[in-house]
Structure formats: C-alpha cells, structure tokens
Design a protein around this motif. Structure first.
Motif, PDB file in Angstrom:
ATOM      1  N   VAL A  80       6.747  -7.971  27.860  1.00 22.90           N
ATOM      2  CA  VAL A  80       6.059  -8.113  29.144  1.00 22.90           C
ATOM      3  C   VAL A  80       4.591  -7.816  28.927  1.00 22.90           C
ATOM      4  CG1 VAL A  80       6.048  -7.461  31.582  1.00 22.90           C
ATOM      5  CG2 VAL A  80       8.161  -7.273  30.261  1.00 22.90           C
TER       6      VAL A  80
ATOM      7  N   ARG B  95       5.251  -9.139  35.045  1.00 23.14           N
ATOM      8  CA  ARG B  95       5.885  -8.532  36.219  1.00 23.14           C
ATOM      9  C   ARG B  95       5.306  -9.146  37.482  1.00 23.14           C
ATOM     10  NH1 ARG B  95       6.416  -2.392  38.709  1.00 23.14           N
ATOM     11  NH2 ARG B  95       5.840  -3.045  40.805  1.00 23.14           N
TER      12      ARG B  95
ATOM     13  N   LEU C  24      10.547 -10.377  37.042  1.00 24.95           N
ATOM     14  CA  LEU C  24       9.667 -11.003  36.065  1.00 24.95           C
ATOM     15  C   LEU C  24       9.687 -12.517  36.206  1.00 24.95           C
ATOM     16  CD1 LEU C  24      11.053  -9.033  32.970  1.00 24.95           C
ATOM     17  CD2 LEU C  24       9.110  -8.346  34.402  1.00 24.95           C
TER      18      LEU C  24
ATOM     19  N   TYR D 208       7.027 -12.426  29.347  1.00 29.39           N
ATOM     20  CA  TYR D 208       7.061 -12.397  30.803  1.00 29.39           C
ATOM     21  C   TYR D 208       5.859 -11.633  31.360  1.00 29.39           C
ATOM     22  CZ  TYR D 208      12.019 -13.694  30.384  1.00 29.39           C
ATOM     23  OH  TYR D 208      13.197 -14.334  30.095  1.00 29.39           O
TER      24      TYR D 208
END
Length: 411
Positions: free
Chosen positions: A410, A371, A359, A369
C-alpha cells in the motif's frame, strides 16, 4: 532556500522546548498586528494591596472595578488565531512557559499554573485549565508527564503516550497550514519527543507508530473533502494524507486486549530531507493479511451491492457492513474495492466484528494499492471466506501465503 528551510524547520521543536519563556500574540489576523494591541488598559486594571497592621485581614488582595465585565483567560487565548495555526500546536505544547498577549490582558502559562493580569492572585491549576491540550488528551500536559517520569526513574506508560499523541494529532489536523506539505514537519518536534519517551524499540513512519500498527493504521477522519491532496506529502495509509480532522479510538490498552491482529506489516520509506520525522518522498506498507474483493455502489431502488456508501457518508447495510471513505467520490456509481481485514474486535463475548482498510488498485504494479477508507464487518465468518476463496486475478496480490492470506503493498 529549500536547504535552509529543511535545516531550520527540523529544529523548531527544540527551539521552543528550550526557550526560557515564549511570547504569543493573540490578537490580529496575521503576523503584522504586533504584540501590543491598542486596548483600554482600564479594562483589566488591577491593584494588588496588602492590608496594614491594624487590619483584621492578612495576605494579598486584588482590587478592580467591579462594573467592568472581564472575560476569562480562556476567552482571551483559546480559539484565537494563534491556536488555529498548525505550527503553533507543537510550539505551545513544547514551551515550558508562555506569555499570551491577549486583547485585554496578559496571561501567564507554565507547567505549574496559569495566572491572569486581570486577577494576578488567582492562580489556575493546569489540570483543570489548560491551553496545551484538549478533552481528548489523557494527560493535560504530556511534556510535564514525560519529564516527571524521567525524574522518578520510571518509564512513561506507552498507552498514555499513544492516546495523547492521537489527541495531539486531532488538535493539529483541526488547524490550518499555509503550506500543506508541512503536514509532517510541523509536528516533527513533538514526534521526536514522543519517540524518545516510547523508547528505541518503537519506530515512526509518516505519523504512524510501528508497535501495534494494526491499531494505529485504523485512524478515521471527519470533514471530508472532495479530493485527496494532489501533491504528495504522505502515503495513503497515513493520516497526514487526509484533509480534515483525524482521530483514532483504538490506542488504549483496552483496545489492545480486545483486538486480535490479522496482519503482519513492514514499511520502507524515503525521506525528503535529513529530518527523520519530516516530509517523505515515498513510503510503502508491505502487508500480509486476509483480502476480500467487493463492489462498492450507491444506494438506489434498483441496485443493492455488498458494500454500500454515498459520497463518503456512512450507511449501514444488509449483512452488517459499514464503509467510511476518506474522501468524496464524486459521480462514481460503482467501483471495485478490496477490504484488507486488519483486526478482529471483541466488544463482548457475544459481539465481535472485523475492521480493515478499504483499498483500490493503484497503477500497473502487481499487488499495489492505495487506501480510500475503512471497512467494518459484523459477520466474522467472512474471515474464513476470505481465506477460502482465491482472488481470480493474480495481479491483485504479490503472492499467497500458506494460511491463504495475501501479500500486498500500500502506497
């Protein structure tokens, strides 16, 4: 209009699934060529005869010109334009019967057998010869498998479904789409059918199944491009955000028994239309797990970093690290990354490894974050290290749990 497109695209799966017989044009480079090409009918001319009472033969026989070299049905249908289009993956998979109008002959395909105009008395078994699947699928006709299970009053094996789903995703991501934003909606009819078979306890978000999400999040891809698609169509943790062929080998019952989850995850999503399996406006993965901060750098004579990679290609390095980026990083020499450890895999009693998501921080939101790849770590002692060393910057996480794991999001 956009509203009309949203409404009609959501039911395309049902249209093909409920059709009595669907027609497929296998010639030409686009939709202007038509169904019937200007071909030589003598090429596949076959006469079916029945011997008379005085003959020692019994049954029906096909007679054709043996001087003409006839291609197989596979050569006429597979690898044609129609099988390279993304939308056609779910159309062909869901169809009960298909007539393929190929260059030199018509091919019949149903869930019982395949027949060719070239040799109508020779029926091909769909177990050995199939246009609806690939070698990566566990079952050659997953829709037939699901229907058979329902007829027998038994539940389909979930791992057969998961593995066939990823086989379908692999075929789909090898195909082309005119509108890249169709990535999820073009397979939404199949997603609905799989969800019905998996049962009400399963959840589907952006191409990822919620049950065993620690395994489904570890998808990998090939044919990497220099960019992630600029217009939003899926979160970075979904394979639908990736440009290229996607696969995942961790969808079997064996993978479940060999992997110990290190995370706890939940999701929230905002749909772009009324189709629950279609395009997303946004989606967030809330996840708790061990988090390591590392520096990702290129290989050079003067620099050796903990994690090493080069333009998305794989390089094993000292201490047993391996990083695979989702896309090429251009001229960046080094970057701070975070490895969220997702599973501990036991390949044998002696050999174990950690696998996780790579990340990078995104925006100014605390603990947020995206990926950028996968990470594999052989020394499992780093799990204890991740839980014993606190991240210096409090903006790197939302909060710390009692077991020293971190909560992050994420997007």
């Amino acid at each position: 209009s956009e509203e009309d497109w949203d409404r009609e695209s959501a039911i395309m799966g049902d249209i093909y699934a409920n059709g009595v017989c669907n027609l497929a044009a296998c010639t030409g480079s686009d939709g202007t060529t038509g169904l019937f090409p200007a071909n030589d009918t003598w090429f596949s001319h076959t006469c079916v005869v029945k011997p008379g009472p005085a003959s020692c033969l019994d049954g029906l026989f096909s007679v054709r010109n043996t001087e003409i070299v006839c291609d197989s049905a596979e050569a006429h249908v597979r690898d044609k334009i129609i099988t390279s289009r993304g939308w056609c993956v779910q159309e062909l998979t869901l169809s009960k019967r298909v007539l393929y109008f190929a260059k030199h002959q018509v091919v019949w395909d149903c869930r019982s057998f395949i027949a060719r105009e070239q040799d109508p008395t020779c029926l091909l078994d769909t177990k050995d010869f199939n246009f609806r699947s690939s070698k990566h699928d566990v079952h050659p006709d997953i829709m037939k498998y699901i229907e058979t299970c329902h007829e027998r009053g038994v539940d389909p094996d979930i791992f057969t479904l998961y593995r066939n789903w990823m086989g379908t995703v692999r075929r789909f991501t090898l195909c082309n789409l005119t509108r890249q934003n169709d990535k999820l909606v073009a397979i939404s009819g199949l997603a609905r059918k799989f969800h019905e078979a998996l049962g009400p306890n399963e959840e589907y978000v952006g191409g990822i199944w919620k049950r065993y999400s620690h395994l489904h999040l570890l998808w990998d891809g090939s044919y990497r491009t220099n960019f992630r698609w600029r217009e939003y169509r899926a979160p970075s943790w979904s394979w639908a955000s990736f440009e290229g062929c996607v696969y995942n080998h961790r969808t079997s019952d064996e993978a479940v028994s060999n992997c110990t989850s290190l995370i706890r995850a939940s999701t929230e999503q905002k749909l772009a239309s009324a189709n629950p399996y279609g395009t997303l406006s946004s989606a967030i993965l809330h996840i708790e797990g061990p988090l390591l901060k590392m520096c990702l750098g290129r290989v050079s004579q003067h620099m050796v970093t903990t994690f090493v990679t080069k333009c998305g290609l794989q390089f094993s390095v000292t201490q047993g690290f391996l990083i695979v980026l989702d896309f090429n990083v251009g001229g960046i020499d080094s970057i701070d990354v975070y490895c969220l450890l997702v599973v501990q895999e036991a390949h044998s009693e002696e050999k174990t490894q950690l696998a996780g998501l790579v990340l990078v921080r995104q925006g100014s939101v605390k603990g947020q974050y995206i990926r950028i790849g996968l990470g594999f770590v052989l020394p499992t002692e780093l799990l204890q290290e991740a839980r014993s060393q606190r991240l210096a910057d409090e903006n790197d996480y939302e909060f710390i749990l009692e077991n020293k794991d971190y909560k992050i999001s994420v997007i």
